[in-house]
Write an enzyme that holds these catalytic residues in place. Structure first.
Site, PDB file in Angstrom:
ATOM      1  N   LYS A  25      23.190  13.421  26.865  1.00 50.27           N
ATOM      2  CA  LYS A  25      22.439  12.156  26.779  1.00 50.27           C
ATOM      3  C   LYS A  25      22.753  11.273  27.984  1.00 50.27           C
ATOM      4  CE  LYS A  25      25.958  10.213  23.665  1.00 50.27           C
ATOM      5  NZ  LYS A  25      26.290  10.014  22.248  1.00 50.27           N
ATOM      6  N   TYR A  37      27.138 -14.002  48.310  1.00 52.77           N
ATOM      7  CA  TYR A  37      26.512 -15.016  47.451  1.00 52.77           C
ATOM      8  C   TYR A  37      27.538 -16.025  46.945  1.00 52.77           C
ATOM      9  CZ  TYR A  37      22.101 -12.470  47.112  1.00 52.77           C
ATOM     10  OH  TYR A  37      20.907 -11.871  47.388  1.00 52.77           O
TER      11      TYR A  37
HETATM   12  C1  LIG Z   1      27.478  10.711  21.929  1.00 53.73           C
HETATM   13  C2  LIG Z   1      27.686  11.541  20.744  1.00 53.73           C
HETATM   14  C3  LIG Z   1      28.587  12.620  20.780  1.00 53.73           C
HETATM   15  C4  LIG Z   1      29.476  12.912  21.952  1.00 53.73           C
HETATM   16  O1  LIG Z   1      30.567  12.023  21.972  1.00 53.73           O
HETATM   17  P1  LIG Z   1      31.771  12.191  22.999  1.00 53.73           P
HETATM   18  O2  LIG Z   1      32.828  11.313  22.468  1.00 53.73           O
HETATM   19  O3  LIG Z   1      31.266  11.750  24.323  1.00 53.73           O
HETATM   20  O4  LIG Z   1      32.143  13.630  23.019  1.00 53.73           O
HETATM   21  C5  LIG Z   1      28.658  13.443  19.668  1.00 53.73           C
HETATM   22  N1  LIG Z   1      27.905  13.194  18.571  1.00 53.73           N
HETATM   23  C6  LIG Z   1      27.065  12.150  18.501  1.00 53.73           C
HETATM   24  C7  LIG Z   1      26.288  11.932  17.249  1.00 53.73           C
HETATM   25  C8  LIG Z   1      26.935  11.285  19.571  1.00 53.73           C
HETATM   26  O5  LIG Z   1      26.102  10.231  19.483  1.00 53.73           O
END
Ligand SMILES: *Cc1c(COP(=O)(O)O)cnc(C)c1O
Length: 380
Positions: A44, A271
């Site tokens: 993701k 800035y």
């Molecule tokens: C983001 C996510 C993961 C992965 O989490 P990490 O701590 O980065 O390994 C796993 N399961 C779900 C449902 C998530 O939203």
């Protein structure tokens, strides 16, 4: 044509991906998994900023056959880059986008019972994994509603291929967190057990993320949804130092020096004139800014970069596209040189964990906000 299609990639600010370190991490994490449990990498947010298509292709070469994304469009991107196997959308998909799920053979999370009814009423078969809420209270049907969960298996258009839950305190070290995690796991496996004896026998059940795998490998299941650890990091430096496996960071972030200037004592820069030179000062203007994901909270000396193996503090306010650093005392810095924002230079190094700490956040946020203007370059 005035420019080649595969042009020079390190012109302004860019990310270098270490294929070797990614492979190393996959090996380390797989070694932790029991036999019947497979790695299901979480890609993701552009693979936590690393570049989802590039990372997915490397993983596919290593035999990975199941992936997670947060959104349907992230899943579509993976399919369009030639990724096969299971792609599970962990988050909400709007009914107007259900056609994408089918067209690209994506698996949708059932975010709760009401959502299942909406999915079912689409009228065409959709492959799903059922999210089970065991205490995080984010997504998933409440584990207590066993009859509702059972009912999902009888909905005409849902093809239930898996069930999962998400641990919300697996990173905790204290007894309360451990007890809470044990309770979540117990609720989940009880639910799965009830389903398996009655409705379905070939379900994929999964529960672990990175912290789950590192702290509770015995809870395994059929998949481990590994995000942050795959990239060789954890949410904080302290967690990484306690990590039971040896992980290597996959990403470095670099930016070009655009201009070098001399300031006289008393002159200001940037800035709001937030920096004033107390003495003769040499500055470099870097071609990276907060729009690229460098947190503005690192302004005014909170953060630094590495140039020629030396530390150059950030001065003044970080701009949208540019950042000023103090290079007084660092010899031979010229326009076109590369500055290291995350990574190593000589004996020095700056990690995404360091940036996170300085910015008051976690590594995951730093990485996932690395922006689309940064080119992703695969190295050996
Ligand atoms: C983001 C996510 C993961 C992965 O989490 P990490 O701590 O980065 O390994 C796993 N399961 C779900 C449902 C998530 O939203």
């Amino acid at each position: 044509m005035f420019f080649r299609k595969a042009g020079f990639q390190k012109g302004r600010a860019w990310i270098e991906i270490s294929r070797e370190n990614l492979r190393h991490n996959v090996g380390q994490l797989r070694a932790l998994l029991p036999k019947e449990c497979e790695l299901m990498p979480v890609l993701k947010a552009n693979a936590y900023g690393h570049g989802a298509a590039m990372i997915a292709k490397e993983l596919q070469k290593l035999g990975v056959q199941a992936f997670c994304v947060a959104t349907a469009l992230e899943g579509v991107e993976l399919r369009q880059s030639g990724i096969r196997g299971e792609i599970l959308v962990l988050g909400y998909t709007h009914p107007e986008q259900f056609s994408l799920l089918r067209r690209h053979r994506l698996t949708q999370t059932v975010v709760d019972f009401d959502y299942a009814q909406v999915l079912n009423s689409y009228g065409k078969e959709i492959r799903v994994h059922i999210g089970v809420d065991t205490g995080m209270h984010r997504l998933g049907e409440n584990w207590e509603n066993l009859n509702r969960i059972r009912h999902l298996f009888h909905m005409r258009n849902l093809r239930v291929a898996g069930m999962f839950t998400h641990l919300c305190a697996a990173d905790g070290e204290n007894e309360e967190d451990q007890a809470f995690t044990a309770m979540q796991a117990q609720r989940f496996y009880r639910t799965v057990g009830n389903i398996e004896t009655s409705e379905c026998t070939s379900l994929k059940a999964h529960i672990l993320g990175s912290y789950g795998l590192l702290h509770y490998p015995e809870l395994a299941g059929n998949y481990a949804r590994i995000g942050i650890a795959l990239y060789g990091l954890l949410s904080s430096e302290e967690d990484l130092s306690r990590c039971p496996v040896n992980l290597r960071t996959v990403l470095s972030l670099k930016a070009r020096v655009a201009s070098v200037k001399e300031l006289r004592a008393g002159e200001s820069a940037g800035y709001n004139r937030a920096f004033t030179a107390l003495r003769q000062t040499r500055t470099a203007t870097l071609a990276i800014g907060y729009a690229d994901g460098l947190p503005r909270a690192l302004s005014c000396g909170v953060g630094s970069v590495l140039i020629n193996g030396r530390r150059a503090p950030i001065i003044g306010k970080i701009c949208m596209d540019q950042t000023l650093v103090d290079i007084t005392g660092i010899p031979d810095v010229r326009p076109g040189d590369a500055a290291v924002v995350i990574g190593e230079s000589g004996e020095e190094s700056i990690s995404a964990c360091d940036l996170a700490k300085q910015a008051g956040t976690i590594t995951n946020e730093i990485l996932s906000r690395l922006g689309p203007r940064l080119e992703r370059v695969l190295e050996k």
